[in-house]
Design a protein around this motif. Structure first.
Motif, PDB file in Angstrom:
ATOM      1  N   GLY A 100       0.773  -1.236   0.000  1.00 55.83           N
ATOM      2  CA  GLY A 100       0.000   0.000   0.000  1.00 55.83           C
ATOM      3  C   GLY A 100       0.805   1.288   0.000  1.00 55.83           C
ATOM      4  O   GLY A 100       0.240   2.366   0.192  1.00 55.83           O
ATOM      5  N   LEU A 101       2.104   1.214  -0.234  1.00 57.40           N
ATOM      6  CA  LEU A 101       2.914   2.426  -0.320  1.00 57.40           C
ATOM      7  C   LEU A 101       3.011   2.865  -1.778  1.00 57.40           C
ATOM      8  O   LEU A 101       2.764   2.083  -2.693  1.00 57.40           O
ATOM      9  CB  LEU A 101       4.315   2.161   0.249  1.00 57.40           C
ATOM     10  N   ASP A 102       3.380   4.098  -1.983  1.00 59.00           N
ATOM     11  CA  ASP A 102       3.510   4.636  -3.337  1.00 59.00           C
ATOM     12  C   ASP A 102       4.789   4.097  -3.970  1.00 59.00           C
ATOM     13  O   ASP A 102       5.893   4.458  -3.582  1.00 59.00           O
ATOM     14  CB  ASP A 102       3.541   6.164  -3.278  1.00 59.00           C
ATOM     15  N   HIS A 103       4.628   3.225  -4.978  1.00 56.13           N
ATOM     16  CA  HIS A 103       5.791   2.597  -5.608  1.00 56.13           C
ATOM     17  C   HIS A 103       6.621   3.589  -6.413  1.00 56.13           C
ATOM     18  O   HIS A 103       7.753   3.316  -6.742  1.00 56.13           O
ATOM     19  CB  HIS A 103       5.361   1.418  -6.489  1.00 56.13           C
ATOM     20  N   LYS A 104       6.062   4.749  -6.727  1.00 55.24           N
ATOM     21  CA  LYS A 104       6.851   5.760  -7.437  1.00 55.24           C
ATOM     22  C   LYS A 104       7.744   6.525  -6.467  1.00 55.24           C
ATOM     23  O   LYS A 104       8.808   6.994  -6.838  1.00 55.24           O
ATOM     24  CB  LYS A 104       5.929   6.710  -8.190  1.00 55.24           C
ATOM     25  N   LYS A 105       7.301   6.628  -5.223  1.00 56.10           N
ATOM     26  CA  LYS A 105       8.110   7.284  -4.194  1.00 56.10           C
ATOM     27  C   LYS A 105       9.100   6.286  -3.574  1.00 56.10           C
ATOM     28  O   LYS A 105      10.251   6.615  -3.323  1.00 56.10           O
ATOM     29  CB  LYS A 105       7.195   7.850  -3.115  1.00 56.10           C
ATOM     30  N   ILE A 106       8.631   5.089  -3.319  1.00 54.60           N
ATOM     31  CA  ILE A 106       9.479   4.025  -2.769  1.00 54.60           C
ATOM     32  C   ILE A 106       9.931   3.186  -3.964  1.00 54.60           C
ATOM     33  O   ILE A 106       9.354   2.167  -4.288  1.00 54.60           O
ATOM     34  CB  ILE A 106       8.706   3.145  -1.755  1.00 54.60           C
ATOM     35  N   ASP A 107      10.996   3.629  -4.632  1.00 58.39           N
ATOM     36  CA  ASP A 107      11.421   2.998  -5.879  1.00 58.39           C
ATOM     37  C   ASP A 107      12.695   2.170  -5.743  1.00 58.39           C
ATOM     38  O   ASP A 107      13.315   1.819  -6.733  1.00 58.39           O
ATOM     39  CB  ASP A 107      11.601   4.049  -6.961  1.00 58.39           C
ATOM     40  N   SER A 108      13.076   1.850  -4.511  1.00 56.89           N
ATOM     41  CA  SER A 108      14.250   1.006  -4.313  1.00 56.89           C
ATOM     42  C   SER A 108      14.095   0.247  -3.001  1.00 56.89           C
ATOM     43  O   SER A 108      13.293   0.626  -2.146  1.00 56.89           O
ATOM     44  CB  SER A 108      15.528   1.846  -4.278  1.00 56.89           C
ATOM     45  N   MET A 109      14.873  -0.788  -2.853  1.00 53.97           N
ATOM     46  CA  MET A 109      14.830  -1.579  -1.625  1.00 53.97           C
ATOM     47  C   MET A 109      15.305  -0.736  -0.441  1.00 53.97           C
ATOM     48  O   MET A 109      14.757  -0.833   0.660  1.00 53.97           O
ATOM     49  CB  MET A 109      15.692  -2.834  -1.768  1.00 53.97           C
ATOM     50  N   ALA A 110      16.296   0.123  -0.666  1.00 53.91           N
ATOM     51  CA  ALA A 110      16.802   0.977   0.423  1.00 53.91           C
ATOM     52  C   ALA A 110      15.707   1.916   0.933  1.00 53.91           C
ATOM     53  O   ALA A 110      15.550   2.095   2.142  1.00 53.91           O
ATOM     54  CB  ALA A 110      18.011   1.777  -0.059  1.00 53.91           C
ATOM     55  N   ARG A 111      14.943   2.498   0.024  1.00 54.02           N
ATOM     56  CA  ARG A 111      13.854   3.384   0.449  1.00 54.02           C
ATOM     57  C   ARG A 111      12.749   2.610   1.136  1.00 54.02           C
ATOM     58  O   ARG A 111      12.132   3.100   2.076  1.00 54.02           O
ATOM     59  CB  ARG A 111      13.308   4.160  -0.739  1.00 54.02           C
ATOM     60  N   LEU A 112      12.487   1.389   0.669  1.00 49.97           N
ATOM     61  CA  LEU A 112      11.480   0.558   1.327  1.00 49.97           C
ATOM     62  C   LEU A 112      11.907   0.232   2.746  1.00 49.97           C
ATOM     63  O   LEU A 112      11.114   0.346   3.688  1.00 49.97           O
ATOM     64  CB  LEU A 112      11.252  -0.730   0.538  1.00 49.97           C
ATOM     65  N   ILE A 113      13.162  -0.144   2.919  1.00 53.22           N
ATOM     66  CA  ILE A 113      13.657  -0.464   4.262  1.00 53.22           C
ATOM     67  C   ILE A 113      13.614   0.780   5.144  1.00 53.22           C
ATOM     68  O   ILE A 113      13.220   0.714   6.313  1.00 53.22           O
ATOM     69  CB  ILE A 113      15.071  -1.063   4.189  1.00 53.22           C
ATOM     70  N   GLY A 114      13.992   1.926   4.582  1.00 51.63           N
ATOM     71  CA  GLY A 114      13.928   3.170   5.338  1.00 51.63           C
ATOM     72  C   GLY A 114      12.514   3.502   5.775  1.00 51.63           C
ATOM     73  O   GLY A 114      12.274   3.905   6.925  1.00 51.63           O
TER      74      GLY A 114
END
Length: 128
Positions: A100-114
């Motif tokens: 449910g997060l914005d995949h355009k904003k969270i566009d990498s594994m590092a950002r997802l983990i953050g």
């Protein structure tokens, strides 16, 4: 290409344009995995060729050798890790979308983990 002359190509282009984010990300992951596979195959072919050349020259006593073809090997290894990183980041974007997060904003594994670390109750996940 002229889509009026090639209706099948127009249908394919429309199908690709109509894909949702999950389908597009899955396609990117698949393409990156195939590219990684090609890189591994190229590395193996390179090593095989070098081994055969060494054996033909009678140098099989574990001697190290380097030549200009080593640059080709470095390129194949670099390509593998480039595609590995792309796969990791596309996977991170897909996971972000699925939870449910914005995949355009969270566009990498590092950002997802953050982003995920903000929700973790343990202090080990939080960044300083």
């Amino acid at each position: 290409f002229d889509a009026t002359e090639h209706p099948a190509e127009a249908e394919i282009a429309k199908a690709l344009d109509d894909q949702g984010p999950e389908e597009a990300l899955a396609r990117y992951i698949s393409l990156s995995l195939r590219s990684m596979d090609i890189s591994v195959e190229q590395i193996a072919e390179h090593y095989h060729e070098q081994l055969v050349n060494q054996m033909a020259a009678g140098r099989i006593a574990g001697e190290k050798s380097a030549n200009t073809l080593s640059q080709t090997l470095y390129a194949h290894v670099h390509s593998f890790f480039l595609h590995l990183g792309a796969t990791r980041d596309y996977l991170g974007a897909l996971i972000a979308h699925r939870i449910g997060l914005d995949h355009k904003k969270i566009d990498s594994m590092a950002r997802l983990i953050g982003e995920a670390s903000r929700f973790c109750p343990r202090s080990c996940c939080r960044r300083a």
